[in-house]
Design a protein around this motif. Structure first.
Motif, PDB file in Angstrom:
ATOM      1  N   PRO B   4       0.856  -1.251   0.032  1.00 55.81           N
ATOM      2  CA  PRO B   4       0.068  -0.087  -0.070  1.00 55.81           C
ATOM      3  C   PRO B   4       0.821   1.437  -0.042  1.00 55.81           C
ATOM      4  O   PRO B   4       0.487   2.034  -0.540  1.00 55.81           O
ATOM      5  CB  PRO B   4      -0.751  -0.115   1.339  1.00 55.81           C
ATOM      6  CG  PRO B   4      -0.887  -1.653   1.433  1.00 55.81           C
ATOM      7  CD  PRO B   4       0.391  -2.223   1.087  1.00 55.81           C
ATOM      8  N   ILE B   5       2.000   1.193   0.806  1.00 60.98           N
ATOM      9  CA  ILE B   5       2.756   2.421   0.752  1.00 60.98           C
ATOM     10  C   ILE B   5       3.291   2.777  -0.406  1.00 60.98           C
ATOM     11  O   ILE B   5       3.498   3.755  -1.020  1.00 60.98           O
ATOM     12  CB  ILE B   5       3.955   2.398   1.804  1.00 60.98           C
ATOM     13  CG1 ILE B   5       3.343   2.137   3.267  1.00 60.98           C
ATOM     14  CG2 ILE B   5       4.842   3.207   1.805  1.00 60.98           C
ATOM     15  CD1 ILE B   5       4.302   1.932   4.202  1.00 60.98           C
ATOM     16  N   LEU B   6       3.767   1.678  -1.192  1.00 58.95           N
ATOM     17  CA  LEU B   6       4.419   1.793  -2.795  1.00 58.95           C
ATOM     18  C   LEU B   6       3.242   2.184  -3.486  1.00 58.95           C
ATOM     19  O   LEU B   6       3.516   3.563  -4.287  1.00 58.95           O
ATOM     20  CB  LEU B   6       4.779   0.577  -3.141  1.00 58.95           C
ATOM     21  CG  LEU B   6       6.328   0.228  -3.486  1.00 58.95           C
ATOM     22  CD1 LEU B   6       6.655  -0.918  -3.874  1.00 58.95           C
ATOM     23  CD2 LEU B   6       6.864   1.525  -4.407  1.00 58.95           C
ATOM     24  N   ILE B   7       2.170   1.966  -3.455  1.00 59.49           N
ATOM     25  CA  ILE B   7       1.004   2.380  -4.196  1.00 59.49           C
ATOM     26  C   ILE B   7       0.559   3.833  -4.224  1.00 59.49           C
ATOM     27  O   ILE B   7       0.470   4.769  -4.890  1.00 59.49           O
ATOM     28  CB  ILE B   7      -0.471   1.667  -3.876  1.00 59.49           C
ATOM     29  CG1 ILE B   7      -0.264   0.427  -4.566  1.00 59.49           C
ATOM     30  CG2 ILE B   7      -1.537   2.350  -4.616  1.00 59.49           C
ATOM     31  CD1 ILE B   7      -1.350  -0.724  -4.136  1.00 59.49           C
ATOM     32  N   ILE B   8       0.744   4.357  -2.927  1.00 64.24           N
ATOM     33  CA  ILE B   8       0.397   5.670  -2.231  1.00 64.24           C
ATOM     34  C   ILE B   8       1.430   6.499  -2.789  1.00 64.24           C
ATOM     35  O   ILE B   8       1.551   7.736  -3.473  1.00 64.24           O
ATOM     36  CB  ILE B   8       0.113   5.781  -0.830  1.00 64.24           C
ATOM     37  CG1 ILE B   8      -1.034   5.238  -0.405  1.00 64.24           C
ATOM     38  CG2 ILE B   8       0.429   7.224  -0.399  1.00 64.24           C
ATOM     39  CD1 ILE B   8      -1.335   5.272   0.860  1.00 64.24           C
ATOM     40  N   TRP B   9       2.865   5.993  -2.703  1.00 58.32           N
ATOM     41  CA  TRP B   9       4.101   6.737  -2.990  1.00 58.32           C
ATOM     42  C   TRP B   9       3.726   6.957  -4.481  1.00 58.32           C
ATOM     43  O   TRP B   9       4.206   7.907  -5.009  1.00 58.32           O
ATOM     44  CB  TRP B   9       5.266   6.112  -2.653  1.00 58.32           C
ATOM     45  CG  TRP B   9       6.419   6.619  -3.172  1.00 58.32           C
ATOM     46  CD1 TRP B   9       7.108   6.283  -4.250  1.00 58.32           C
ATOM     47  CD2 TRP B   9       7.000   7.927  -2.901  1.00 58.32           C
ATOM     48  NE1 TRP B   9       8.378   7.121  -4.197  1.00 58.32           N
ATOM     49  CE2 TRP B   9       8.264   8.222  -3.548  1.00 58.32           C
ATOM     50  CE3 TRP B   9       6.652   8.792  -1.773  1.00 58.32           C
ATOM     51  CZ2 TRP B   9       8.989   9.341  -3.220  1.00 58.32           C
ATOM     52  CZ3 TRP B   9       7.135   9.982  -1.739  1.00 58.32           C
ATOM     53  CH2 TRP B   9       8.605  10.101  -2.101  1.00 58.32           C
ATOM     54  N   ARG B  10       3.587   5.747  -5.622  1.00 57.90           N
ATOM     55  CA  ARG B  10       3.247   6.393  -6.726  1.00 57.90           C
ATOM     56  C   ARG B  10       2.533   7.072  -7.239  1.00 57.90           C
ATOM     57  O   ARG B  10       2.414   7.825  -8.123  1.00 57.90           O
ATOM     58  CB  ARG B  10       3.069   4.927  -7.653  1.00 57.90           C
ATOM     59  CG  ARG B  10       4.441   4.132  -7.796  1.00 57.90           C
ATOM     60  CD  ARG B  10       4.009   2.793  -9.000  1.00 57.90           C
ATOM     61  NE  ARG B  10       4.928   1.861  -8.553  1.00 57.90           N
ATOM     62  CZ  ARG B  10       4.544   0.583  -8.464  1.00 57.90           C
ATOM     63  NH1 ARG B  10       3.403   0.260  -8.599  1.00 57.90           N
ATOM     64  NH2 ARG B  10       5.446  -0.246  -8.159  1.00 57.90           N
TER      65      ARG B  10
END
Lengths: 411, 411
Positions: B4-10
């Motif tokens: 999820p953090i990666l998705i938010i970051w992207r």
């Protein structure tokens, strides 16, 4: 005095025609009226009114704003409205709580800053493509609810109760919309997309037939009905600009549950690919069409030489397209299609052969008519038409492949 | 947890890129935040609050719903909201008055029937094209206001006062929106449309140059930068599907007052015609492009024979397009353009001449290479490319004519 009456009369006449042509649209109007009638009962029935209080207004508002003509659009808006209201409401309550703790001086400052920041961020997020296609309405509702709850919290003491009532009235409105839109004559975005693609495929087949027929038409074989073929020929034009509509409908179709012959995870994205292939075919037909309307026409002897093979090719290819129409309509893999594609490829081969045989049979006449160099120019034009025609076929088979993929995904 | 953090970051990364690429969108977000901040002052300042009462909510709502990214869209929505509310409010008051006169039993029946009928009719009218393009939002507001006023009239005694307050809060909201959208970094739909058309013209010129250059490219003269030309060549693709965007923007531009170099009655409809012509050019370039990617290529000697005239023609025509870009940018009639079009027509003549001279120079080799019949086929392909190219030019001059009309209308 006569002017305005005429304008109104024409407007009503147009509206009547639209209603007769597409009764679904009139039915949608009746459905909205019905939902509003049911929702307004909340005002008339004492017990229900006392339950939700003056906030029954929100139920009316929800119905008016959320009720869209297709099931997909309605579901999408209902989801967006509920989630947006819930998220924004809880966030606003949190901000209110913090503001309350920090004393009376800071309270309006904290709330003002949070409204400014969140509204700016949410408005900006509506421009991000992935948000825009699916959650555009939700972002708007988020801003609306957050600012209403955060700002009015300064006045209204019973904030929690108000948030609860708003949510419940929205729930009433959305569930009513969902029931009515799905029970009475539902208009599915998915079926609409499917029908549009099938109809466009048919139009492409007709246009291809019409254009090639028109190009190789003898003046003797002119038929009595003049207008009909030109209308059929123009059918490809509505394929040229179909992209935007297709994308919107495919987006909405993804929100819809299983209905009719379509499962829940029907591969709607494949329809977009089919649409792209069809648009490429339409560009080719556009090129063919400009050959028909070109001032410089090929000489008759050339046309006669190539007519039979070209007509065969175009017949075969439009038959492939029509078989695809049937396959799309029944949602099955057609057994005849391989045969038809084989025939089409054979016809392509024949056209190539007769093109190759051209120098043999026409170098004689060409040399003898060197005094009339225009002919060479005209010859070019026929030759233009044929390769454009030939380009159509790999595309037609591409469409076929895509539909095969779609049929497979369905199992 | 990392997912999820990666998705938010992207997501944030994409958003940041969008903001950097188009700062106007970020500015729009700030403008919405600012308007909401100003409107929420109505809640904090006692005298203002006592003036409009609890209905200040409607001002917040108006700002959130009406504030669009372009001035034209905002004006259109403000107009629709005000007129829709006013019409529906007065009609609802009239219906309420009649219902009041007819006794307590009939009152809910009359109101219910009127809500049902008007909501159905107004919803249906949203499908009529002339209403849809301009008054879609107004029709929705009409339904909303009518049902709210008509239904709540049964409860709220001070109906007239409420209608008055609603109208005044909406007036506050809309005027605030209009001021902020037009004063701080206004984003005009008209300028957007103008820039889009100019940019598309530039892309067409580049694509034409690129495609013809690519077609007649020697393998020896391959340049180091490989990716750049193919990117330039694909520029025409965004012209192909520009119709929907252009129509929306031209519709909004008509609501805008005079701004910058555009008068109030700037002929925005002409832009749609220019767009249509450009799309036709783009279809021709699409046909050219498919000649480049075709498996069957013309033999080198033919290409060499035609290269110079074709390159001249495409250079001349893209110069005409670039001159049109300059004429559009400065909104003046170019003096050079007649000269350039003359040169282009001369180049068309040259291509036709060298096509006509083909049979003379190539019948010799053609007879001698009859053993290799493929060549004839390849020859056809070159010849395809050239007429498609030639079709581009009448269109380019059509564009010119349209712009001339536009320049004249401006006076």
């Amino acid at each position: 005095l006569c002017g305005p009456i005429l304008i109104i009369w024409r407007f009503l006449y147009k509206a009547w025609n639209l209603g007769v042509a597409e009764p679904k649209k009139a039915i949608h109007g009746v459905k909205v009226g019905l939902s509003l009638l049911i929702v307004s009962f909340f005002y008339y029935m004492r017990p229900l009114y006392d339950g939700v209080g003056g906030n029954a207004m929100w139920a009316v508002m929800t119905v008016v704003v959320v009720f869209e003509s297709t099931v997909g659009a309605t579901l999408c808006k209902c989801f967006n409205r509920t989630i947006g209201t819930f998220l924004a409401g809880s966030l606003a309550l949190g901000v209110q709580w913090i503001a309350d703790k920090s004393g009376e001086t800071f309270q309006p400052i904290i709330i003002g800053i949070s409204v400014f920041l969140l509204a700016s961020a949410a408005t900006f997020s509506r421009f991000i493509p992935s948000v825009k296609t699916r959650f555009d309405y939700g972002a708007m509702i988020f801003i609306l609810t957050f600012s209403l709850v955060a700002v009015s919290g300064y006045r209204v003491e019973r904030l929690f109760e108000m948030a609860h009532q708003r949510l419940s009235t929205i729930a009433i409105g959305t569930s009513l919309c969902i029931v009515i839109t799905m029970v009475f004559c539902p208009i599915w975005a998915g079926s609409g997309l499917h029908d549009m693609i099938v109809c466009n495929l048919e139009k492409l087949a007709d246009s291809l037939d019409g254009c090639v027929g028109e190009y190789f038409k003898d003046d003797k074989t002119k038929l009595g009905n003049e207008e009909d073929p030109s209308k059929r020929m123009q059918g490809y034009k509505c394929v040229l600009n179909s992209k935007a509509t297709e994308e919107v409908m495919a987006n909405l179709a993804r929100w819809e549950p299983a209905h009719g012959r379509f499962n829940f995870r029907h591969p709607w994205k494949q329809y977009l690919k089919i649409g792209t292939s069809m648009r490429k075919c339409a560009y080719c037909i556009e090129a063919l069409n400009s050959c028909i309307n070109s001032e410089i026409q090929a000489p008759d002897y050339l046309k006669k030489h190539l007519r039979d093979v070209c007509m065969l090719l175009s017949n075969n290819s439009s038959e492939v397209l029509k078989e695809l129409v049937i396959a799309m309509k029944t949602l099955t893999k057609s057994s005849k299609i391989d045969l038809l594609i084989g025939e089409m490829n054979l016809a392509v081969q024949k056209v190539q052969d007769s093109l190759n045989s051209l120098p043999n049979s026409f170098i004689g006449p060409a040399v003898s008519t060197l005094q009339a160099p225009n002919d060479a120019n005209k010859e070019t034009i026929t030759k233009t038409a044929i390769p454009s025609l030939m380009e159509v076929f790999p595309l037609a088979s591409l469409v076929y492949l895509l539909i095969e993929i779609a049929a497979r995904t369905e199992g």
